[in-house]
Design a protein around this motif. Structure first.
Motif, mmCIF file in Angstrom:
data_model
loop_
_atom_site.group_PDB
_atom_site.id
_atom_site.type_symbol
_atom_site.label_atom_id
_atom_site.label_comp_id
_atom_site.label_asym_id
_atom_site.label_seq_id
_atom_site.Cartn_x
_atom_site.Cartn_y
_atom_site.Cartn_z
ATOM 1 N N ALA A 1 0.846 -1.210 0.000
ATOM 2 C CA ALA A 1 0.000 0.000 0.000
ATOM 3 C C ALA A 1 0.874 1.250 0.000
ATOM 4 O O ALA A 1 0.631 2.201 -0.754
ATOM 5 C CB ALA A 1 -0.918 -0.008 1.218
ATOM 6 N N ALA A 2 1.935 1.228 0.807
ATOM 7 C CA ALA A 2 2.832 2.385 0.885
ATOM 8 C C ALA A 2 3.542 2.617 -0.446
ATOM 9 O O ALA A 2 3.618 3.750 -0.931
ATOM 10 C CB ALA A 2 3.855 2.171 2.004
ATOM 11 N N ALA A 3 4.028 1.543 -1.061
ATOM 12 C CA ALA A 3 4.737 1.675 -2.342
ATOM 13 C C ALA A 3 3.812 2.264 -3.412
ATOM 14 O O ALA A 3 4.200 3.178 -4.148
ATOM 15 C CB ALA A 3 5.280 0.316 -2.785
ATOM 16 N N VAL A 4 2.579 1.768 -3.473
ATOM 17 C CA VAL A 4 1.625 2.246 -4.479
ATOM 18 C C VAL A 4 1.282 3.714 -4.204
ATOM 19 O O VAL A 4 1.274 4.551 -5.118
ATOM 20 C CB VAL A 4 0.358 1.366 -4.491
ATOM 21 C CG1 VAL A 4 -0.757 2.002 -5.312
ATOM 22 C CG2 VAL A 4 0.701 -0.029 -5.026
ATOM 23 N N ARG A 5 1.078 4.023 -2.919
ATOM 24 C CA ARG A 5 0.734 5.393 -2.527
ATOM 25 C C ARG A 5 1.877 6.348 -2.897
ATOM 26 O O ARG A 5 1.653 7.422 -3.437
ATOM 27 C CB ARG A 5 0.472 5.433 -1.027
ATOM 28 C CG ARG A 5 -0.311 6.632 -0.521
ATOM 29 C CD ARG A 5 -0.767 6.436 0.929
ATOM 30 N NE ARG A 5 0.339 6.010 1.779
ATOM 31 C CZ ARG A 5 0.337 4.857 2.480
ATOM 32 N NH1 ARG A 5 -0.690 4.029 2.418
ATOM 33 N NH2 ARG A 5 1.376 4.536 3.236
ATOM 34 N N GLN A 6 3.090 5.888 -2.647
ATOM 35 C CA GLN A 6 4.268 6.749 -2.902
ATOM 36 C C GLN A 6 4.783 6.632 -4.338
ATOM 37 O O GLN A 6 5.839 7.175 -4.669
ATOM 38 C CB GLN A 6 5.405 6.368 -1.939
ATOM 39 C CG GLN A 6 5.081 6.473 -0.465
ATOM 40 C CD GLN A 6 5.990 5.578 0.396
ATOM 41 O OE1 GLN A 6 7.001 5.064 -0.085
ATOM 42 N NE2 GLN A 6 5.607 5.390 1.656
ATOM 43 N N ARG A 7 4.064 5.870 -5.178
ATOM 44 C CA ARG A 7 4.557 5.597 -6.536
ATOM 45 C C ARG A 7 6.003 5.097 -6.504
ATOM 46 O O ARG A 7 6.818 5.435 -7.359
ATOM 47 C CB ARG A 7 4.450 6.831 -7.415
ATOM 48 C CG ARG A 7 3.009 7.275 -7.693
ATOM 49 C CD ARG A 7 2.966 8.489 -8.620
ATOM 50 N NE ARG A 7 1.663 8.785 -9.239
ATOM 51 C CZ ARG A 7 0.468 8.436 -8.758
ATOM 52 N NH1 ARG A 7 0.385 7.686 -7.698
ATOM 53 N NH2 ARG A 7 -0.645 8.788 -9.376
ATOM 54 N N ALA A 8 6.327 4.288 -5.495
ATOM 55 C CA ALA A 8 7.688 3.750 -5.355
ATOM 56 C C ALA A 8 7.743 2.328 -5.910
ATOM 57 O O ALA A 8 6.713 1.685 -6.094
ATOM 58 C CB ALA A 8 8.097 3.753 -3.884
ATOM 59 N N ALA A 9 8.933 1.839 -6.188
ATOM 60 C CA ALA A 9 9.105 0.478 -6.708
ATOM 61 C C ALA A 9 8.839 -0.554 -5.617
ATOM 62 O O ALA A 9 8.422 -1.678 -5.888
ATOM 63 C CB ALA A 9 10.518 0.308 -7.251
ATOM 64 N N ALA A 10 9.079 -0.162 -4.379
ATOM 65 C CA ALA A 10 8.840 -1.021 -3.208
ATOM 66 C C ALA A 10 9.006 -0.144 -1.977
ATOM 67 O O ALA A 10 9.589 0.937 -2.066
ATOM 68 C CB ALA A 10 9.820 -2.183 -3.178
#
Lengths: 402, 402
Positions: free
Chosen positions: A277-286
């Protein structure tokens, strides 16, 4: 059993699809070329898709073949089968199905992964495998290692639940209970110094074993041969390997021209953590997140991985954070259908209930049996005096007309 | 799924095959005409064998259909499926196969029986079912009752093992922990006063439910579609319903002209008891024996039944008494193949080892998962200091070269 040779030809980076590697040796620490100090990118297995035998998906869902039925689209299955896979889809409501992974050899989905990881260990000629796990993954790795005649070292948490302690210890593995923070450094040493093949993660964000998630594709293959492509799949998510594997299986069916589309993949994470959820929210790879208290120990991960992000993005899916109360309610709902699941395994149905109804068939994946839970082994029943009077009082209190 | 209407036409006495009864209501206390004060004779289900559809046994072993694939040769399956049956045959040695019944919905063979008994309860319009059991049978009945929307009362022993307490309590049944001797009188009252449908035994020697053992026939059908007729089948025996059901399935295949013969049925009883061994030795229809201490609680029966005698006699089989040590050795042998079974479930392989090799393919039936055992939930692991020195010392002590 429709068996066949593996069509696996290479390992390909999820960090950059243009980056590939020979199939052997399997990369157990992700993609060396694209990984950074903050993000480790996994690799996946690539196949000669143009050589997939006609009719591989024509038959109905056979269950006795294990993963061997799908051998062309899996890494070489050098380790012997325990009859993993081929689990039933149980309809629990109008168009809602539960994929009951507790029906595997060690009663969890992990058997699909470990048939592939232990096959990799056999393929590289390793003397044994090493795994850091306090539950399903460790016991499953120990079972497939035993079956293959390999040694197995399980680095487990000293505070593993009682029933799970018996389980992890049951297959003749060397079980080393150590503090959680000591597990990964020791695993690294066992890999580097003893040459044991690692079948769990070694990297800063999760990459795990290159071959493992390929085993989860077979869940998609089985669903497809039984009901076609559902509208959505709700999956409990720890590191996201299961989510990715199921998505990849459907993506391959689309690539082969057999399926018109892939289902929306819904990742169901414990609200206490939620690295995906955090990665998707932050548009991060992980992402890496702190994990608060939760009884969903099987999926309570602080470290996420890029696979989950790919599955969500490519399927137009979503991450759903579910509370322990929501998982407990979903577990109770399943028990009324005659299905007893681990709390973590109820996250899929909990996600569906949180999301609300979906237009079209839905599959919730249940990863494991209720026997795996922390509460098991300390369960108390309220005794009753064996007189008809006392018994009828008890029955009335439970709503039975006497 | 090859489904079809049931061809069941009547109930027939095992006390005198000339004595039959209409199919409904199912006889839950054996054959009233042939039973005596000392021996209760069970009834079985008779079918219109001349109407069995061609090709019912033609396909390979499909696993997703559950028992419904075999509906023509089963009592009417009015209760919904949980995807029971279709368990894998795992080869554990040259021509030796393990039929892994831990792969059922509640992880034991009992699910095949309870699909049939709960279907009978639905068929007679009962409000609920009642079962006396401290383990697999009780939990399985509770699961199928929940699935069918029926109430379930489980009369369980106050001293049930911890993991099993969680298990029988998991499906929303009313669980009544009472002293063992109080279970059957209370069950009788719940049947007589509340009209609940009994799915466990009520008679002086074991008869159980008329429809239940029919479910076990499907084990024979599955083995037959996978490897044909084995030379011998080694089965854990408590009341002998499983032994009888498997024998009957093969006998039907012979009757239908599909199989040339039936396998020798080997009944594997705990040496601490052994009512079937006593009955065969005494040339009696059934026997009751004292039961000494044994950890094989799942099959430690004092009361035997006539079904086992029939299966042994008609198949040219034998009864083998196995000690707890022999069962523990068989369980350890299976764990080296990656299979973790309940101690009682290892009786089949223990029987084969006691008997010695058989000429031709052999199937040992493993009834249930290691999670069901008494020891589970009180398992202790020896912690290790997380230093490389301490770890290597532990590894060396387990024979790992460091």
């Amino acid at each position: 059993m429709a068996e066949g040779a593996s069509l696996a030809i290479a390992q390909r980076s999820l960090g950059d699809p243009a980056v590939d590697y020979p199939l052997w040796p399997p990369l157990t620490s992700g993609c060396p070329r694209t990984s950074t100090a903050e993000i480790a990118y996994p690799v996946e297995v690539d196949y000669a898709y143009d050589k997939v035998p006609d009719g591989l998906f024509a038959e109905g869902p056979g269950r006795s073949a294990g993963l061997d039925r799908w051998a062309p689209l899996l890494p070489p299955l050098a380790a012997p089968t325990l009859g993993e896979g081929g689990t039933p889809l149980v309809e629990i409501g109008d168009g809602v199905y539960l994929k009951d992974e507790s029906r595997n050899p060690t009663w969890s989905h992990k058997d699909r992964l470990n048939r592939c990881t232990v096959s990799a260990a056999v393929g590289v000629g390793a003397e044994g495998v090493v795994v850091a796990s306090s539950g399903n993954h460790g016991a499953s790795a120990a079972a497939f290692a035993a079956r293959a005649g390999l040694r197995c070292i399980v680095l487990t948490a000293s505070d593993a639940p009682p029933a799970v302690r018996s389980f992890v210890d049951a297959y003749g593995a060397v079980v080393l209970p150590v503090p959680v923070e000591a597990r990964w450094p020791l695993m690294r040493q066992i890999v580097d110094r003893l040459g044991y093949h690692p079948v769990s993660n070694l990297t800063v964000t999760h990459t795990g074993h290159a071959f493992g998630p390929e085993g989860y594709k077979t869940i998609a293959y089985e669903i497809f041969t039984e009901i076609g492509v559902p509208a959505a799949v709700f999956t409990p998510v720890g590191y996201g390997e299961l989510l990715f594997g199921i998505w990849k299986g459907f993506a391959e069916l689309r690539r082969l021209g057999l399926a018109p589309r892939v289902p929306r993949m819904y990742a169901c994470e414990p609200a206490a953590g939620g690295p995906l959820a955090a990665a998707v929210r932050q548009r991060a790879a992980a992402a890496v997140v702190p994990v608060g208290p939760t009884s969903a120990y099987g999926i309570a991960c602080s470290v996420g991985g890029h696979r989950g992000v790919v599955a969500i993005r490519e399927s137009g899916g979503e991450v759903l954070l579910v509370s322990d109360e929501e998982m407990a309610a979903a577990r109770a709902e399943l028990s009324r259908h005659g299905l007893w699941v681990e709390l973590s395994a109820a996250a899929g149905l909990a996600g569906l209930r949180r999301h609300g109804d979906v237009d079209g068939p839905v599959v919730c994946v249940s990863t494991s049996s209720g026997f795996k839970d922390l509460s098991v082994g300390s369960h108390v029943l309220d005794p009753v005096v064996p007189t008809w009077e006392a018994v009828t009082r008890r029955l009335r209190s439970r709503g039975i007309t006497v």
